[in-house]
Design a protein around this motif. Sequence first.
Motif, PDB file in Angstrom:
ATOM      1  N   THR A   1       0.356  -1.203  -0.161  1.00 14.58           N
ATOM      2  CA  THR A   1      -0.208  -0.008  -0.333  1.00 14.58           C
ATOM      3  C   THR A   1       0.310   1.323  -0.199  1.00 14.58           C
ATOM      4  O   THR A   1       0.260   2.912  -0.732  1.00 14.58           O
TER       5      THR A   1
ATOM      6  N   THR B   1       1.015   4.265  -3.419  1.00 17.70           N
ATOM      7  CA  THR B   1       0.755   5.488  -2.820  1.00 17.70           C
ATOM      8  C   THR B   1       1.789   6.315  -2.964  1.00 17.70           C
ATOM      9  O   THR B   1       1.416   7.490  -3.116  1.00 17.70           O
TER      10      THR B   1
ATOM     11  N   ARG C   1      -1.721  11.363  -5.801  1.00 18.35           N
ATOM     12  CA  ARG C   1      -2.725  11.033  -4.001  1.00 18.35           C
ATOM     13  C   ARG C   1      -1.972  12.665  -3.282  1.00 18.35           C
ATOM     14  O   ARG C   1      -1.185  12.733  -3.643  1.00 18.35           O
TER      15      ARG C   1
ATOM     16  N   SER D   1      -2.715  11.446   2.297  1.00 19.95           N
ATOM     17  CA  SER D   1      -2.807   9.987   2.226  1.00 19.95           C
ATOM     18  C   SER D   1      -1.551   9.175   2.320  1.00 19.95           C
ATOM     19  O   SER D   1      -1.485   8.039   2.684  1.00 19.95           O
TER      20      SER D   1
ATOM     21  N   ALA E   1      -0.166   5.902   4.821  1.00 24.99           N
ATOM     22  CA  ALA E   1       0.270   5.110   4.121  1.00 24.99           C
ATOM     23  C   ALA E   1       1.784   4.625   5.014  1.00 24.99           C
ATOM     24  O   ALA E   1       1.527   3.575   6.015  1.00 24.99           O
TER      25      ALA E   1
END
Length: 438
Positions: A378, A382, A391, A395, A399
């Motif tokens: 992830t 990200t 993004r 965010s 992460a």
Amino acid sequence: MVGNGVLMRKSVLLALAALCAARVLAQDGGGRMTLSLADAVAMARERNVTLRRSEITLGAAARAKDHSWNSVSPSASVTGGLSAPDGIGGSGSPSDFTAEVSGAISLSFSPNLYTSMKSARISYEQGEISYEQACRTVERSVREAFYGLLYEKENITLQERNLQTAQEQYEQNLARYNQGRMSELDVLTAEVRYKSLLPTVESAHVTFENDLDSFARLLGMDGNPQIELLGSLDDVRIAERVTLDGVDITSPTVAELEKRLEKAKNDLLAARFTAYAPALTARWSHGLYSRPAGKERDLSDSGTFSLTATIPLDGLLPWSQRADGVSSAEDTIADLELQLDEARRSLAVTTQGCLRKIAQAQSSLKSFQANVELAQRTYDMTLQAYNRGTRDLLSLQNASDSLLSAQVSLRNAQRTLINAVLELENTIGVPFGTISGR
């Protein structure tokens, strides 16, 4: 003098300590000492204050065992005397004095000699159990502290890596802001996150140093040595399914109660001897006497030998103190038998609880391993999206935080599993490392 078994174990430990000395005492230019788990255990067994005190207690019990026969040691005495009538130096003659020298040897024997010797032997064996339990307690503490420090060390590494990532993100955002490609708010947000992580890293370092000092004291080290731990939580290998098939379970608690029961039965026999058994006393004495006999002196000697038997009768009276002593000893045995039965049942329950705790820890560890892999994927995705501008910074930070949390949880799960295995090994009395392989 400590018993042969303990002396042999002590010699082995000294040899191990000597073999480890070159590694333990080898220090780099900064005075840093390197310690593996084996080094730490050997050093604690040699230098821990609690164990050194236990050795003194065990040595006293060994001396009492070796000298437990001394109640039949003969008692000897010598007496000399000189007397003269009134008038010496006046009307009397200096040769009218009387001189005597006598000696006596006595020896007593009772059936309690057997019980006292056996009691001393049992007390020594209880001391051996207590000493071994003290060694196991210290070794378990060393192992838990060692693995705890490894966890804290790896946690520091993760926190510093997270801090470095936050710093790099802040510097990259600042560069983009200077190029007009990012808002000031994003730069400030990255700066706040970066600086907010500094106290966390500093706190982790302080905690590690404090725990390292406590660890050094546990090992019996003087001063404030700089210690470098060798190893990793990943070095511990535990079977996917822990079983006790073929394992000789010898609970220290059960062993100690068995010795207490054996001693109580011996105390009952001693109480019965005291209440009912006869005691023998033999005494021999001999004397030399010099008395005046006219112009000559009379030199004579005489000796006696006696043998006395004492048979107690008050033990036959059910209300007597000695009869009550026998009854109290029987009550103690009955109570210890109940304690021993309960300890054996408790051991079975505790052992099963430890096995379930290990199984649960292993299941949790697998889940945390999967979480780390998922959190890493992830974060990587990200980060790529953030670099492409699809993004936002929040965010990416979320992460990153999720990845750090998953990594720390994984290390904590490893430590939990190791401690659960140590608890099982301590409960069933097997050498530490039997299940963990370390």
